[in-house]
Scaffold this active site. Structure first.
Site, PDB file in Angstrom:
ATOM      1  N   PHE A 138       0.808  -0.627   0.060  1.00  9.74           N
ATOM      2  CA  PHE A 138      -0.205   0.053   0.238  1.00  9.74           C
ATOM      3  C   PHE A 138       0.940   1.046  -0.056  1.00  9.74           C
ATOM      4  CE2 PHE A 138      -2.357   3.502   1.248  1.00  9.74           C
ATOM      5  CZ  PHE A 138      -3.755   3.786   0.812  1.00  9.74           C
ATOM      6  N   ASP A 223       9.314   2.455   1.725  1.00  8.72           N
ATOM      7  CA  ASP A 223       7.847   3.411   1.960  1.00  8.72           C
ATOM      8  C   ASP A 223       8.302   3.510   3.615  1.00  8.72           C
ATOM      9  OD1 ASP A 223       5.595   4.013   2.931  1.00  8.72           O
ATOM     10  OD2 ASP A 223       4.600   3.134   0.913  1.00  8.72           O
ATOM     11  N   LYS A 252       2.982   9.657   8.388  1.00 11.50           N
ATOM     12  CA  LYS A 252       2.174   9.360   9.325  1.00 11.50           C
ATOM     13  C   LYS A 252       1.951  10.556  10.906  1.00 11.50           C
ATOM     14  CE  LYS A 252      -0.702   6.436   7.437  1.00 11.50           C
ATOM     15  NZ  LYS A 252      -1.880   6.331   7.699  1.00 11.50           N
TER      16      LYS A 252
END
Length: 396
Positions: A138, A223, A252
């Site tokens: 993702f 990532d 995040k």
């Protein structure tokens, strides 16, 4: 307003891209949240890995408040003092050389995709533009990043996907090597696939990717949108595995909830971004950078990466003690990124946990995922495990 009143207004005026929602939180403190009806919850989802310091951390609140009273935004046409401080902190705590700031993980991955293609052109490989990504990955919701996301369910309705991405199974070096061609410019991988089900790499996998990239003159992009900022027990996730990538993306937890993302790169790669090649109006502005500086300083000063290891192991052991009584397959993960893998559908369990006051989420149908704040203590872990057990007894 009550939860039902908030829901009524939101349903009328906001495009529904998140489905039916039952909760509306209005206050947070530490690892706890309160909804609009006054009910208290233990937050072990952390805003999907965003609230690494919990809610309303005093140092972050003070930094945001002070910065808002001075200047919030001027644009990147000018130097920004807290942005410069933030870049220094990130580089001094990594093996990278320079940063680019944006607003989210998807944007950070967009920047990584662009710089990988640009670097290939700059180094004489004009036909190299493909990036290899992994099944169940993702990487975001923009057109480029959902194309990079090797999960067909995210592609439905948005076809055709963009050209330039090739998918291989996660944790399969042979398949990755077979996919490399003259068109390949980079490999993009999450150190741990969080959204994909808390999938853990086997020993040697990430090192093997590094070796493949070195052999074929490719960039290795990690990532780290969910694995950075101490969550795995080191400031960056790659440091837990002893493998240094060429490019890192993060977001995040970086701003403790204030939107900010970053792409970090080695100098030779960073040199491919020159004036005019990429930009972000709000990227690393005064407010978001001040929040991120306070967040990083707190993680470092309070040794929260070490706490993530201790509390993560304690959480895993507590959940494993339930295995004999309930349909639990395994507990996997690292630090405070953990997945309770069930032998049955875990969605009803996630719903019941929330009813019983524990915020968590089901991913990949069978995995109950935990992303609590890094500064939780043993009592919080015990409270969470007790709620999970109570919820299991009511569901299974």
């Amino acid at each position: 307003m009550t939860t039902s009143e908030i829901k009524e207004v939101a349903s009328k005026y906001i495009i529904n891209t998140y489905g039916d929602r039952s909760l509306a939180f209005i206050k947070g403190e530490g690892p706890y949240l309160w909804d609009a009806d006054g009910k208290k919850y233990l937050d072990f989802l952390g805003g999907l890995a965003v609230n690494g310091l919990g809610h309303a951390h005093p140092k972050v609140v003070a930094a945001i408040s002070a910065q808002a009273g001075e200047v919030i935004h001027t644009s990147n046409l000018y130097y920004i003092k807290p942005q410069a401080e933030l870049a220094r902190l990130l580089i001094e705590n990594s093996d990278m050389d320079q940063c680019f700031f944006c607003n989210s993980g998807a944007e950070a991955n967009e920047a990584a995709i662009k710089i990988a293609r640009k670097y290939a052109k700059d180094t004489g490989r004009k036909d190299s533009y493909e990036i290899i990504t992994m099944d169940n990955s993702f990487h975001g919701r923009t057109m480029a990043t959902i194309t990079a996301t090797a999960q067909p369910k995210y592609h439905v309705g948005f076809e055709p996907m963009l050209e330039g991405f090739k998918y291989v199974p996660f944790d399969d070096l042979d398949a990755t090597e077979a996919a490399i061609s003259e068109k390949t410019c980079a490999i993009l991988v999450e150190p741990i696939q969080s959204e994909g089900g808390v999938n853990i790499p086997s020993d040697g996998y990430l090192q093997g990717l590094r070796e493949l990239c070195d052999q074929h003159n490719l960039l290795l992009i990690f990532d780290e949108v969910q694995t950075a900022m101490g969550r795995l027990g080191t400031f960056f996730g790659y440091q837990s595995y002893g493998v240094v990538p060429d490019v890192i993306t993060m977001a995040k937890a970086l701003g403790s909830g204030v939107p900010i993302g970053a792409m970090l790169a080695k100098q030779n790669v960073a040199d491919s971004f020159v004036p005019g090649t990429h930009a972000a109006t709000f990227g690393g502005n005064f407010l978001s950078s001040a929040a991120a500086v306070a967040t990083i300083e707190t993680i470092l000063e309070e040794n929260l990466a070490i706490n993530a290891v201790k509390m993560g192991n304690y959480l895993a052991s507590g959940l494993m003690e339930l295995k004999g009584k309930y349909p639990i397959n395994e507990v996997r993960g690292k630090g405070l990124l953990r997945g309770l893998v069930m032998d049955v559908d875990a969605k009803p369990l996630a719903t019941k946990c929330i009813e019983n006051g524990l915020v968590t989420i089901c991913t990949s149908d069978y995995v109950l995922r935990f992303l609590p704040p890094l500064n939780i203590n043993a009592a919080h872990v015990e409270e969470a495990v007790d709620i999970v057990e109570k919820s299991m007894s009511e569901v299974y």
